[in-house]
Design a protein around this motif. Structure first.
Motif, PDB file in Angstrom:
ATOM      1  N   SER A 198      11.684  -9.893  21.894  1.00 14.01           N
ATOM      2  CA  SER A 198      12.240  -8.636  22.682  1.00 14.01           C
ATOM      3  C   SER A 198      12.418  -7.589  21.389  1.00 14.01           C
ATOM      4  CB  SER A 198      13.544  -9.070  23.080  1.00 14.01           C
ATOM      5  OG  SER A 198      14.579  -9.356  22.118  1.00 14.01           O
ATOM      6  N   PHE A 199      12.463  -8.283  20.166  1.00 11.75           N
ATOM      7  CA  PHE A 199      12.463  -7.180  19.005  1.00 11.75           C
ATOM      8  C   PHE A 199      11.032  -6.334  18.708  1.00 11.75           C
ATOM      9  CE2 PHE A 199      16.104  -9.045  16.481  1.00 11.75           C
ATOM     10  CZ  PHE A 199      16.713  -9.043  17.440  1.00 11.75           C
ATOM     11  N   GLU A 200      11.232  -5.074  18.294  1.00  7.98           N
ATOM     12  CA  GLU A 200      10.349  -4.593  17.621  1.00  7.98           C
ATOM     13  C   GLU A 200      10.280  -5.058  16.133  1.00  7.98           C
ATOM     14  OE1 GLU A 200      10.388  -0.216  19.228  1.00  7.98           O
ATOM     15  OE2 GLU A 200      11.695  -0.517  17.781  1.00  7.98           O
ATOM     16  N   HIS A 201       9.305  -5.084  15.308  1.00  5.22           N
ATOM     17  CA  HIS A 201       9.394  -5.600  13.965  1.00  5.22           C
ATOM     18  C   HIS A 201       8.459  -4.521  12.971  1.00  5.22           C
ATOM     19  CE1 HIS A 201      10.348  -9.256  16.062  1.00  5.22           C
ATOM     20  NE2 HIS A 201      11.153  -9.468  15.023  1.00  5.22           N
ATOM     21  N   ALA A 202       8.953  -4.731  11.560  1.00  2.00           N
ATOM     22  CA  ALA A 202       8.196  -4.007  10.663  1.00  2.00           C
ATOM     23  C   ALA A 202       8.223  -4.590   9.361  1.00  2.00           C
ATOM     24  CB  ALA A 202       9.005  -2.725  10.625  1.00  2.00           C
ATOM     25  N   VAL A 203       7.026  -4.379   8.588  1.00  4.15           N
ATOM     26  CA  VAL A 203       7.224  -5.395   7.235  1.00  4.15           C
ATOM     27  C   VAL A 203       6.891  -4.182   6.288  1.00  4.15           C
ATOM     28  CG1 VAL A 203       5.802  -6.690   5.670  1.00  4.15           C
ATOM     29  CG2 VAL A 203       6.339  -7.474   8.312  1.00  4.15           C
ATOM     30  N   LEU A 204       7.883  -3.838   5.351  1.00  8.83           N
ATOM     31  CA  LEU A 204       7.856  -3.120   4.030  1.00  8.83           C
ATOM     32  C   LEU A 204       7.135  -3.728   2.784  1.00  8.83           C
ATOM     33  CD1 LEU A 204       8.207  -0.347   2.807  1.00  8.83           C
ATOM     34  CD2 LEU A 204      10.532  -1.195   2.304  1.00  8.83           C
ATOM     35  N   VAL A 205       6.273  -3.478   2.303  1.00 14.22           N
ATOM     36  CA  VAL A 205       5.528  -4.139   1.064  1.00 14.22           C
ATOM     37  C   VAL A 205       6.107  -3.672  -0.034  1.00 14.22           C
ATOM     38  CG1 VAL A 205       3.398  -4.645  -0.185  1.00 14.22           C
ATOM     39  CG2 VAL A 205       3.254  -4.453   2.381  1.00 14.22           C
ATOM     40  N   ASP A 206       6.775  -4.552  -0.817  1.00 14.54           N
ATOM     41  CA  ASP A 206       7.035  -4.024  -2.237  1.00 14.54           C
ATOM     42  C   ASP A 206       6.255  -4.354  -3.293  1.00 14.54           C
ATOM     43  OD1 ASP A 206       9.580  -3.168  -4.321  1.00 14.54           O
ATOM     44  OD2 ASP A 206       9.094  -5.336  -4.753  1.00 14.54           O
ATOM     45  N   SER A 207       5.624  -5.653  -3.017  1.00 13.54           N
ATOM     46  CA  SER A 207       4.647  -5.884  -4.029  1.00 13.54           C
ATOM     47  C   SER A 207       3.879  -7.119  -3.592  1.00 13.54           C
ATOM     48  CB  SER A 207       5.249  -6.423  -5.391  1.00 13.54           C
ATOM     49  OG  SER A 207       6.121  -7.554  -5.065  1.00 13.54           O
ATOM     50  N   GLY A 208       2.457  -7.155  -4.173  1.00 19.58           N
ATOM     51  CA  GLY A 208       1.778  -8.370  -3.846  1.00 19.58           C
ATOM     52  C   GLY A 208       0.347  -7.929  -3.048  1.00 19.58           C
ATOM     53  N   ASP A 209      -0.271  -8.837  -2.603  1.00 17.74           N
ATOM     54  CA  ASP A 209      -1.660  -8.917  -1.850  1.00 17.74           C
ATOM     55  C   ASP A 209      -1.396  -9.329  -0.605  1.00 17.74           C
ATOM     56  OD1 ASP A 209      -4.067  -8.606  -1.082  1.00 17.74           O
ATOM     57  OD2 ASP A 209      -4.776 -10.349  -2.355  1.00 17.74           O
ATOM     58  N   VAL A 210      -1.378  -8.261   0.406  1.00 14.28           N
ATOM     59  CA  VAL A 210      -0.651  -8.706   1.693  1.00 14.28           C
ATOM     60  C   VAL A 210      -1.559  -8.350   2.844  1.00 14.28           C
ATOM     61  CG1 VAL A 210       1.355  -8.546   3.436  1.00 14.28           C
ATOM     62  CG2 VAL A 210       1.771  -8.640   0.611  1.00 14.28           C
ATOM     63  N   THR A 211      -1.590  -9.178   3.841  1.00 12.46           N
ATOM     64  CA  THR A 211      -2.426  -9.132   4.989  1.00 12.46           C
ATOM     65  C   THR A 211      -1.366  -9.488   6.155  1.00 12.46           C
ATOM     66  OG1 THR A 211      -4.648  -9.321   4.107  1.00 12.46           O
ATOM     67  CG2 THR A 211      -4.379  -9.452   6.597  1.00 12.46           C
ATOM     68  N   PHE A 212      -0.890  -8.479   7.038  1.00 12.46           N
ATOM     69  CA  PHE A 212      -0.078  -8.849   7.991  1.00 12.46           C
ATOM     70  C   PHE A 212      -0.788  -8.784   9.433  1.00 12.46           C
ATOM     71  CE2 PHE A 212       3.202  -6.865  10.718  1.00 12.46           C
ATOM     72  CZ  PHE A 212       3.911  -7.943  10.973  1.00 12.46           C
ATOM     73  N   GLU A 213      -0.712  -9.735  10.154  1.00  9.57           N
ATOM     74  CA  GLU A 213      -1.204  -9.803  11.389  1.00  9.57           C
ATOM     75  C   GLU A 213      -2.694  -9.125  11.561  1.00  9.57           C
ATOM     76  OE1 GLU A 213      -0.485 -10.944  14.331  1.00  9.57           O
ATOM     77  OE2 GLU A 213       1.517 -11.781  13.470  1.00  9.57           O
ATOM     78  N   GLY A 214      -3.676  -9.441  10.383  1.00  7.65           N
ATOM     79  CA  GLY A 214      -4.988  -9.082  10.388  1.00  7.65           C
ATOM     80  C   GLY A 214      -5.132  -7.755   9.726  1.00  7.65           C
ATOM     81  N   THR A 215      -3.846  -7.091   9.277  1.00 10.88           N
ATOM     82  CA  THR A 215      -4.022  -5.653   8.591  1.00 10.88           C
ATOM     83  C   THR A 215      -3.739  -5.713   7.564  1.00 10.88           C
ATOM     84  OG1 THR A 215      -3.553  -4.778  10.713  1.00 10.88           O
ATOM     85  CG2 THR A 215      -3.133  -3.501   8.877  1.00 10.88           C
ATOM     86  N   GLN A 216      -4.595  -5.362   6.150  1.00  8.48           N
ATOM     87  CA  GLN A 216      -4.429  -5.339   4.957  1.00  8.48           C
ATOM     88  C   GLN A 216      -3.508  -4.144   4.700  1.00  8.48           C
ATOM     89  OE1 GLN A 216      -7.694  -5.713   2.445  1.00  8.48           O
ATOM     90  NE2 GLN A 216      -6.571  -6.010   0.563  1.00  8.48           N
ATOM     91  N   LEU A 217      -2.199  -4.465   3.860  1.00 13.99           N
ATOM     92  CA  LEU A 217      -1.405  -3.690   3.413  1.00 13.99           C
ATOM     93  C   LEU A 217      -1.266  -3.174   1.926  1.00 13.99           C
ATOM     94  CD1 LEU A 217       1.436  -4.653   5.767  1.00 13.99           C
ATOM     95  CD2 LEU A 217      -0.212  -3.024   6.290  1.00 13.99           C
ATOM     96  N   LYS A 218      -0.865  -2.111   1.660  1.00 10.68           N
ATOM     97  CA  LYS A 218      -0.768  -1.858   0.037  1.00 10.68           C
ATOM     98  C   LYS A 218       0.714  -1.540   0.084  1.00 10.68           C
ATOM     99  CE  LYS A 218      -1.541   3.350   0.485  1.00 10.68           C
ATOM    100  NZ  LYS A 218      -1.557   3.381   2.195  1.00 10.68           N
ATOM    101  N   ARG A 219       1.381  -1.373  -1.396  1.00 14.49           N
ATOM    102  CA  ARG A 219       2.562  -1.356  -1.812  1.00 14.49           C
ATOM    103  C   ARG A 219       3.029  -0.047  -1.005  1.00 14.49           C
ATOM    104  NH1 ARG A 219       5.340   0.781  -6.465  1.00 14.49           N
ATOM    105  NH2 ARG A 219       7.370  -0.299  -7.072  1.00 14.49           N
ATOM    106  N   GLY A 220       4.200  -0.087  -0.575  1.00 15.98           N
ATOM    107  CA  GLY A 220       4.923   1.174   0.107  1.00 15.98           C
ATOM    108  C   GLY A 220       4.653   1.219   1.356  1.00 15.98           C
ATOM    109  N   ASP A 221       3.772   0.334   2.143  1.00 11.40           N
ATOM    110  CA  ASP A 221       3.336   0.708   3.451  1.00 11.40           C
ATOM    111  C   ASP A 221       4.507   0.026   4.561  1.00 11.40           C
ATOM    112  OD1 ASP A 221       0.872   1.796   3.247  1.00 11.40           O
ATOM    113  OD2 ASP A 221      -0.214   0.301   3.473  1.00 11.40           O
ATOM    114  N   LEU A 222       4.616   0.481   5.550  1.00  7.91           N
ATOM    115  CA  LEU A 222       5.723   0.018   6.498  1.00  7.91           C
ATOM    116  C   LEU A 222       4.995  -0.310   7.833  1.00  7.91           C
ATOM    117  CD1 LEU A 222       8.829  -0.667   7.043  1.00  7.91           C
ATOM    118  CD2 LEU A 222       8.807   1.481   8.409  1.00  7.91           C
ATOM    119  N   ALA A 223       4.465  -1.619   8.105  1.00 10.36           N
ATOM    120  CA  ALA A 223       3.591  -1.835   9.052  1.00 10.36           C
ATOM    121  C   ALA A 223       4.598  -2.395  10.332  1.00 10.36           C
ATOM    122  CB  ALA A 223       2.871  -3.064   8.856  1.00 10.36           C
TER     123      ALA A 223
END
Length: 317
Positions: A198-223
């Motif tokens: 029932s929640f909305e969710h968001a992931v903030l990238v501080d550091s690292g090599d991150v793919t979230f739900e198939g989307t590659q993210l860079k530092r500082g992104d909020l997915a």
């Protein structure tokens, strides 16, 4: 179809020419909230002691209608507020300040701090609770081990606000269902987390090599993801990652957010500014602050009628 909405950070200076530079993703023109989370600043690692400045010094300033969440990765900050609280913000320890009807506070890095690194987050209080009394809570969550999709050690989670199902729950007071957690994930990890659908969710990238739900993210992104997911998947590349995971039930109220005030109308914001500038007891006096000025003055109200924003970032009526 990929339904991940990626908000790129914009650089914002805090405090003038010798300010701390922050990366701000919320509020954003395309989105105002993730749950009741309405403000996300990500900063550092930033040197705060050099020839031009001797640490971070934010004089007393006001808030209304919200909660502030301070979460550090590195450094130490001294907090004082008009509720009489004098506390320290340290890495891995969450400080939550509830402004309610009104509060003022100061934030000063300690003499031992050379570098600051962390996030500053705001939570919108619902209309039924936004006039509550000012308050302050501190919580130091445990590091909880996470198991990767291969059954091995994937990293740790520190749940500082709300609940991450099957991992941990924070005892801190919230007025809407929320989630706030730091994730420190190992390189090469594939991790699936159970979450409240029932929640909305968001992931903030501080550091690292991150793919979230198939989307590659860079530092500082909020997915960001809308409600409907009962699991979230993370794939970490060759470098370990540190993330901040936010979530909450959709916040359906329109708000007016200007400077440090959160209200429901232009008139409310004008009144709060006038009362703060007049030294009204609504905001009080911060005892023990000894900086170069006793307070941050409120900026002028823009020559327009401040209009509310809803959860999609659109301007309300």
């Amino acid at each position: 179809m990929n339904d991940v909405q990626v908000l790129e950070a914009r650089q914002v200076p805090l405090g003038g020419m010798r300010s701390l530079e922050v990366r701000r993703t919320l509020p954003h023109k395309d989105r105002s909230f993730v749950g009741a989370w309405c403000f996300v600043d990500h900063y550092g690692p930033e040197p705060v002691r050099d020839l031009e400045r001797d640490g971070m010094d934010v004089p007393p300033h006001p808030h209304t209608g919200l909660q502030t969440v301070s979460w550090l990765f590195d450094g130490e900050i001294e907090h004082r507020d008009t509720g009489g609280v004098h506390g320290m913000v340290r890495p891995g320890e969450m400080n939550l300040m509830t402004s309610g009807h009104g509060i003022a506070h100061s934030e000063v890095s300690t003499p031992e701090t050379d570098t600051l690194h962390g996030v500053q987050l705001w939570v919108a209080l619902p209309d039924a609770d936004r006039e509550t009394v000012r308050a302050f809570e501190h919580h130091a969550p445990d590091d909880v081990d996470l198991t990767g999709d291969d059954g091995g050690f994937a990293g740790v989670a520190l749940v500082f606000l709300g609940e991450l199902p099957g991992v941990d729950r924070s005892p801190v007071t919230t007025y809407t269902p929320l989630l706030g957690a730091e994730l420190r994930l190992e390189a090469g990890t594939e991790l699936t987390l159970d979450v409240d659908s029932s929640f909305e969710h968001a992931v903030l990238v501080d550091s690292g090599d991150v793919t979230f739900e198939g989307t590659q993210l860079k530092r500082g992104d909020l997915a960001c993801l809308d409600p409907g997911r009962s699991q979230l998947h993370f794939s970490i590349g060759q470098f370990p990652a540190r993330l901040v995971l936010l979530g909450g039930e959709p916040f359906e109220e329109d708000i007016v957010m200007w400077w440090n005030f959160l209200g429901r109308s232009h008139e409310e914001i004008v009144e709060a500014r006038e009362q703060y500038e007049a030294g009204n007891p609504r905001f009080g006096h911060v005892e023990g602050y000894t900086g170069k000025t006793d307070r941050i003055p409120a900026p002028p109200i823009p020559p327009v009628h401040l209009r509310p924003r809803n959860r999609r970032g659109r301007i309300g009526g």
